[in-house]
Design an enzyme around this catalytic site. Sequence first.
Site, PDB file in Angstrom:
ATOM      1  N   LYS A 112      29.639  -8.654  83.138  1.00 26.54           N
ATOM      2  CA  LYS A 112      29.821  -7.968  84.434  1.00 26.54           C
ATOM      3  C   LYS A 112      30.925  -8.674  85.221  1.00 26.54           C
ATOM      4  O   LYS A 112      31.206  -9.872  84.998  1.00 26.54           O
ATOM      5  CB  LYS A 112      28.522  -7.930  85.246  1.00 26.54           C
ATOM      6  CG  LYS A 112      27.951  -9.301  85.652  1.00 26.54           C
ATOM      7  CD  LYS A 112      28.528  -9.901  86.917  1.00 26.54           C
ATOM      8  CE  LYS A 112      28.049 -11.337  87.161  1.00 26.54           C
ATOM      9  NZ  LYS A 112      28.807 -12.089  88.134  1.00 26.54           N
ATOM     10  N   ASP A 123      20.129 -12.389  87.799  1.00 25.50           N
ATOM     11  CA  ASP A 123      21.103 -11.391  87.314  1.00 25.50           C
ATOM     12  C   ASP A 123      20.552 -10.533  86.171  1.00 25.50           C
ATOM     13  O   ASP A 123      21.178  -9.560  85.774  1.00 25.50           O
ATOM     14  CB  ASP A 123      22.370 -12.087  86.782  1.00 25.50           C
ATOM     15  CG  ASP A 123      23.298 -12.527  87.901  1.00 25.50           C
ATOM     16  OD1 ASP A 123      23.084 -12.090  89.051  1.00 25.50           O
ATOM     17  OD2 ASP A 123      24.234 -13.298  87.620  1.00 25.50           O
TER      18      ASP A 123
HETATM   19  P1  ATP Z   1      26.203 -16.058  85.968  1.00 24.25           P
HETATM   20  O1  ATP Z   1      27.393 -15.208  86.247  1.00 24.25           O
HETATM   21  O2  ATP Z   1      24.897 -15.290  85.820  1.00 24.25           O
HETATM   22  O3  ATP Z   1      26.077 -17.262  86.827  1.00 24.25           O
HETATM   23  P2  ATP Z   1      27.629 -17.347  83.892  1.00 24.25           P
HETATM   24  O4  ATP Z   1      28.466 -16.349  83.170  1.00 24.25           O
HETATM   25  O5  ATP Z   1      28.332 -18.140  84.957  1.00 24.25           O
HETATM   26  O6  ATP Z   1      26.381 -16.599  84.479  1.00 24.25           O
HETATM   27  P3  ATP Z   1      26.395 -18.157  81.430  1.00 24.25           P
HETATM   28  O7  ATP Z   1      27.459 -17.868  80.447  1.00 24.25           O
HETATM   29  O8  ATP Z   1      25.261 -17.214  81.508  1.00 24.25           O
HETATM   30  O9  ATP Z   1      27.009 -18.350  82.905  1.00 24.25           O
HETATM   31  O10 ATP Z   1      25.898 -19.641  81.109  1.00 24.25           O
HETATM   32  C1  ATP Z   1      25.356 -20.511  82.055  1.00 24.25           C
HETATM   33  C2  ATP Z   1      24.622 -21.643  81.334  1.00 24.25           C
HETATM   34  O11 ATP Z   1      23.511 -21.105  80.630  1.00 24.25           O
HETATM   35  C3  ATP Z   1      25.469 -22.375  80.314  1.00 24.25           C
HETATM   36  O12 ATP Z   1      25.565 -23.702  80.704  1.00 24.25           O
HETATM   37  C4  ATP Z   1      24.750 -22.253  78.991  1.00 24.25           C
HETATM   38  O13 ATP Z   1      24.616 -23.464  78.301  1.00 24.25           O
HETATM   39  C5  ATP Z   1      23.377 -21.702  79.343  1.00 24.25           C
HETATM   40  N1  ATP Z   1      22.934 -20.631  78.420  1.00 24.25           N
HETATM   41  C6  ATP Z   1      21.683 -20.449  77.998  1.00 24.25           C
HETATM   42  N2  ATP Z   1      21.593 -19.378  77.197  1.00 24.25           N
HETATM   43  C7  ATP Z   1      22.813 -18.861  77.082  1.00 24.25           C
HETATM   44  C8  ATP Z   1      23.354 -17.741  76.371  1.00 24.25           C
HETATM   45  N3  ATP Z   1      22.600 -16.946  75.604  1.00 24.25           N
HETATM   46  N4  ATP Z   1      24.668 -17.490  76.521  1.00 24.25           N
HETATM   47  C9  ATP Z   1      25.427 -18.275  77.332  1.00 24.25           C
HETATM   48  N5  ATP Z   1      24.971 -19.347  77.989  1.00 24.25           N
HETATM   49  C10 ATP Z   1      23.676 -19.647  77.880  1.00 24.25           C
END
Ligand code: ATP
Length: 299
Positions: free
Chosen positions: A21, A152
């Site tokens: 997203k 989210d």
């Molecule tokens: P948001 O926008 O919801 O804050 P994000 O894109 O910034 O999410 P993610 O990629 O979801 O962040 O990852 C955040 C943390 O979650 C990472 O440090 C990662 O190690 C952990 N994590 C746990 N499960 C997953 C997964 N399936 N995919 C990615 N990261 C994951």
Amino acid sequence: MFFGKKQEVTRAETAVCARAKINLTLDVTGRREDGYHTVRMVMQSVALHDEVRVAVTRGEKKPRGILLTCSLPYLPVDERNLAYRAAELFYRETGALPGTCEIYIEKRIPIAAGLAGGSSDAAAVLRALDTLHETGLTDDELCAIGLKLGADVPYCLRGGTMLAEGIGEQLTALAPMPHCWVVLCKPPFAVSTGEAYREMDAIDIKDRPDTNGIIRALEKGDYSGVCRRLSNVMELAIATKRRQIGEIRAFLTENGADGTLMSGSGPTVYGLFADEGRAKTAAKMLSRRFADTFFTETV
Ligand code: ATP
């Protein structure tokens, strides 16, 4: 001698797209007593996705429980992974028997990037297990389970163009974003959501996103009106110390983007383009400097 009836072993599998997203707006409106920030933001899903494959085998003599594998060797594949926790919670909440539940994630969405990759994987696992176990959960029931995993996750279960309020879980469907091409570019560092909120709390925010204005522009199908109002209160805090965010935005604008912004808690920056050719060229040029550059579109 008694011979028990041999139980039949069955296997069912499915694949779900876990979409990334972007935030068209992101406003932080306050803080609850439990420490969660309250937000008001417009979310949009894009075609870039992880592929989440789930297979459930039943009737085995020795069921092996939840087994997660991932194309990225450095992502944990135990309780630390949101997709694993989603499966655990699904079984706990529904009472379905896991048997052997194999999950494979082909990871394409960059990690800790502000694109909700982990939340989207969790949402995909919940959808897949609901299908495979024929539990028939409604969207509201799936969202209630999803919310226990992260704010989210309910949005990721629904996707499209949505206003998210509360801690992100109160969703209102909006008029769909007019189709456009999207260039995503993640500079080579990660920003955790906690870090982003701490940095944002330390600064004085004067400019608030015009969320109602962007909702009206969406209702009119006014693409330029949407592009003019892209705004993220977290960007100022994050970008001040990380100049590449501003540089990527400037590059996208110089190369024909109709609007640019940092998504979520960053650091991914995106550009919106009505013109496919310009978007492809900008993505190609950016990818020479930033490996995590993607050409995609709104969905
Ligand atoms: P948001 O926008 O919801 O804050 P994000 O894109 O910034 O999410 P993610 O990629 O979801 O962040 O990852 C955040 C943390 O979650 C990472 O440090 C990662 O190690 C952990 N994590 C746990 N499960 C997953 C997964 N399936 N995919 C990615 N990261 C994951």
